[in-house]
Design a protein around this motif. Structure first.
Motif, PDB file in Angstrom:
ATOM      1  N   UNK A  23      49.449  40.971  27.441  1.00  0.00           N
ATOM      2  CA  UNK A  23      48.896  40.783  28.533  1.00  0.00           C
ATOM      3  C   UNK A  23      47.487  41.781  28.256  1.00  0.00           C
ATOM      4  N   UNK A  24      47.856  42.830  28.042  1.00  0.00           N
ATOM      5  CA  UNK A  24      46.650  43.680  27.918  1.00  0.00           C
ATOM      6  C   UNK A  24      45.675  43.418  26.584  1.00  0.00           C
ATOM      7  N   UNK A  25      46.021  42.877  25.757  1.00  0.00           N
ATOM      8  CA  UNK A  25      45.170  42.631  24.330  1.00  0.00           C
ATOM      9  C   UNK A  25      44.537  41.065  24.898  1.00  0.00           C
ATOM     10  N   UNK A  26      45.106  40.405  25.679  1.00  0.00           N
ATOM     11  CA  UNK A  26      44.506  39.020  26.165  1.00  0.00           C
ATOM     12  C   UNK A  26      43.441  39.555  27.003  1.00  0.00           C
ATOM     13  N   UNK A  27      43.524  40.271  28.028  1.00  0.00           N
ATOM     14  CA  UNK A  27      42.713  40.820  29.087  1.00  0.00           C
ATOM     15  C   UNK A  27      41.255  41.485  28.048  1.00  0.00           C
ATOM     16  N   UNK A  28      41.670  42.132  27.235  1.00  0.00           N
ATOM     17  CA  UNK A  28      40.576  42.691  26.248  1.00  0.00           C
ATOM     18  C   UNK A  28      39.782  41.385  25.572  1.00  0.00           C
ATOM     19  N   UNK A  29      40.394  40.602  25.184  1.00  0.00           N
ATOM     20  CA  UNK A  29      39.737  39.495  24.503  1.00  0.00           C
ATOM     21  C   UNK A  29      39.237  38.572  25.220  1.00  0.00           C
ATOM     22  N   UNK A  30      39.559  38.453  26.490  1.00  0.00           N
ATOM     23  CA  UNK A  30      38.830  37.440  27.183  1.00  0.00           C
ATOM     24  C   UNK A  30      37.457  36.903  27.317  1.00  0.00           C
ATOM     25  N   UNK A  31      36.667  37.964  27.156  1.00  0.00           N
ATOM     26  CA  UNK A  31      35.335  37.838  27.474  1.00  0.00           C
ATOM     27  C   UNK A  31      34.758  37.461  25.823  1.00  0.00           C
ATOM     28  N   UNK A  32      35.527  37.186  24.862  1.00  0.00           N
ATOM     29  CA  UNK A  32      34.882  37.393  23.325  1.00  0.00           C
ATOM     30  C   UNK A  32      34.072  36.078  23.044  1.00  0.00           C
ATOM     31  N   UNK A  33      34.488  34.876  23.332  1.00  0.00           N
ATOM     32  CA  UNK A  33      33.507  33.866  23.366  1.00  0.00           C
ATOM     33  C   UNK A  33      32.654  33.439  24.144  1.00  0.00           C
ATOM     34  N   UNK A  34      32.770  34.127  25.461  1.00  0.00           N
ATOM     35  CA  UNK A  34      31.506  33.970  26.166  1.00  0.00           C
ATOM     36  C   UNK A  34      30.391  34.856  25.883  1.00  0.00           C
ATOM     37  N   UNK A  35      30.973  36.135  25.528  1.00  0.00           N
ATOM     38  CA  UNK A  35      29.762  37.181  24.662  1.00  0.00           C
ATOM     39  C   UNK A  35      29.189  36.263  23.526  1.00  0.00           C
ATOM     40  N   UNK A  36      29.961  36.010  22.630  1.00  0.00           N
ATOM     41  CA  UNK A  36      29.306  35.544  21.361  1.00  0.00           C
ATOM     42  C   UNK A  36      28.442  34.306  21.717  1.00  0.00           C
ATOM     43  N   UNK A  37      28.664  33.547  22.712  1.00  0.00           N
ATOM     44  CA  UNK A  37      27.742  32.319  22.819  1.00  0.00           C
ATOM     45  C   UNK A  37      26.623  32.322  24.001  1.00  0.00           C
ATOM     46  N   UNK A  38      26.949  33.298  25.081  1.00  0.00           N
ATOM     47  CA  UNK A  38      26.299  33.328  26.288  1.00  0.00           C
ATOM     48  C   UNK A  38      25.360  34.458  26.478  1.00  0.00           C
ATOM     49  N   UNK A  39      25.687  35.580  25.736  1.00  0.00           N
ATOM     50  CA  UNK A  39      24.911  36.811  25.970  1.00  0.00           C
ATOM     51  C   UNK A  39      23.320  36.599  25.650  1.00  0.00           C
ATOM     52  N   UNK A  69      41.210  42.713  35.757  1.00  0.00           N
ATOM     53  CA  UNK A  69      42.368  42.308  35.261  1.00  0.00           C
ATOM     54  C   UNK A  69      43.035  43.342  34.100  1.00  0.00           C
ATOM     55  N   UNK A  70      41.835  44.125  33.429  1.00  0.00           N
ATOM     56  CA  UNK A  70      42.222  45.052  32.060  1.00  0.00           C
ATOM     57  C   UNK A  70      43.025  46.285  33.065  1.00  0.00           C
ATOM     58  N   UNK A  71      42.164  46.498  34.406  1.00  0.00           N
ATOM     59  CA  UNK A  71      43.201  47.709  35.016  1.00  0.00           C
ATOM     60  C   UNK A  71      44.678  47.255  35.340  1.00  0.00           C
ATOM     61  N   UNK A  72      44.763  45.949  35.758  1.00  0.00           N
ATOM     62  CA  UNK A  72      46.038  45.524  36.269  1.00  0.00           C
ATOM     63  C   UNK A  72      46.870  45.569  34.905  1.00  0.00           C
ATOM     64  N   UNK A  73      46.370  45.090  33.779  1.00  0.00           N
ATOM     65  CA  UNK A  73      47.233  44.962  32.791  1.00  0.00           C
ATOM     66  C   UNK A  73      47.727  46.276  32.120  1.00  0.00           C
ATOM     67  N   UNK A 105      58.226  46.573  38.540  1.00  0.00           N
ATOM     68  CA  UNK A 105      57.822  45.713  37.641  1.00  0.00           C
ATOM     69  C   UNK A 105      57.640  44.317  38.058  1.00  0.00           C
ATOM     70  N   UNK A 106      58.866  43.580  38.641  1.00  0.00           N
ATOM     71  CA  UNK A 106      58.903  42.320  38.803  1.00  0.00           C
ATOM     72  C   UNK A 106      57.981  42.051  39.707  1.00  0.00           C
ATOM     73  N   UNK A 107      57.621  42.869  40.900  1.00  0.00           N
ATOM     74  CA  UNK A 107      56.853  42.557  41.891  1.00  0.00           C
ATOM     75  C   UNK A 107      55.335  42.562  41.380  1.00  0.00           C
ATOM     76  N   UNK A 108      55.233  43.642  40.577  1.00  0.00           N
ATOM     77  CA  UNK A 108      53.759  43.750  40.029  1.00  0.00           C
ATOM     78  C   UNK A 108      53.380  42.808  39.113  1.00  0.00           C
ATOM     79  N   UNK A 109      54.359  42.229  38.243  1.00  0.00           N
ATOM     80  CA  UNK A 109      54.009  41.157  37.237  1.00  0.00           C
ATOM     81  C   UNK A 109      53.776  39.830  38.026  1.00  0.00           C
ATOM     82  N   UNK A 110      54.480  39.368  39.171  1.00  0.00           N
ATOM     83  CA  UNK A 110      54.421  38.352  39.893  1.00  0.00           C
ATOM     84  C   UNK A 110      52.926  38.195  40.301  1.00  0.00           C
TER      85      UNK A 110
END
Length: 196
Positions: A23-39, A69-73, A105-110
């Protein structure tokens, strides 16, 4: 039976830790394509509407969501670590700390999953409003990445699906543990009555 359950709970806690890392890695990589194509399409960061591609300001507009989302992860990763701090992965009997860490953990994850799904689906709608013809022309001219893929938006179904599955298994593990503890208590009480 206890041995089997304890082995399962250890595997489960490790799996949850790996899922939270995903989840943490996904949050880190979320903007990758947007940066490469839109920046490169934004001409001025002071005026985000000054762009060679209509709708490309999503890259900047989505930064707050991505940061949160990065902070939450990270918080979710710490909650997963609390399962190990309270020895939920090895403890024969559960105490209040085990129930508390598993519950948090369960409540936070949901809560994180619901918040993220709602947010990412609305951002996906915004992304699909980009003028992809203009983006293709810009990419060809500037030799940048062209991407109209919603992969990073859709990948959350897999990542957070694994998280929800892990939470369900954690809750089932607690119920299994409680059942075994109750059975053990009954056997001990019967043994005490027989010895008297």
């Amino acid at each position: 039976m206890y041995r089997k359950q304890m082995k399962c709970q250890k595997i489960l806690c490790l799996a949850l830790l790996f899922v939270c890392a995903a989840v943490f890695i996904y949050s880190l990589g979320l903007m990758t394509d947007l940066y490469d194509s839109l920046f490169s399409t934004i001409r001025s960061q002071k005026n985000l509407d000054k762009s060679t591609v209509t709708g490309s300001r999503i890259y900047y507009d989505m930064q707050g969501f991505n940061k949160t989302s990065l902070h939450f992860s990270i918080a979710l990763l710490l909650l997963a670590l609390s399962l190990f701090i309270t020895n939920t992965h090895t403890r024969r009997k559960y105490y209040i700390g085990n129930y508390l860490s598993a519950g948090l953990f369960s409540a936070g994850g949901i809560a994180f999953t619901v918040w993220f799904h709602t947010g990412i689906e609305s951002w996906k709608t915004v992304f699909l409003n980009i003028n992809f013809e203009e983006l293709a022309a810009h990419a060809a001219k500037k030799k940048t990445l062209y991407s109209d893929s919603t992969f990073w938006f859709d990948a959350h179904y897999v990542v957070f699906g694994l998280l929800i599955a892990g939470i369900i298994l954690l809750i089932l593990n607690i119920l299994w543990k409680r059942k075994l503890m109750k059975e053990e208590r009954c056997l001990l009480e019967q043994g005490e009555e027989a010895s008297v």
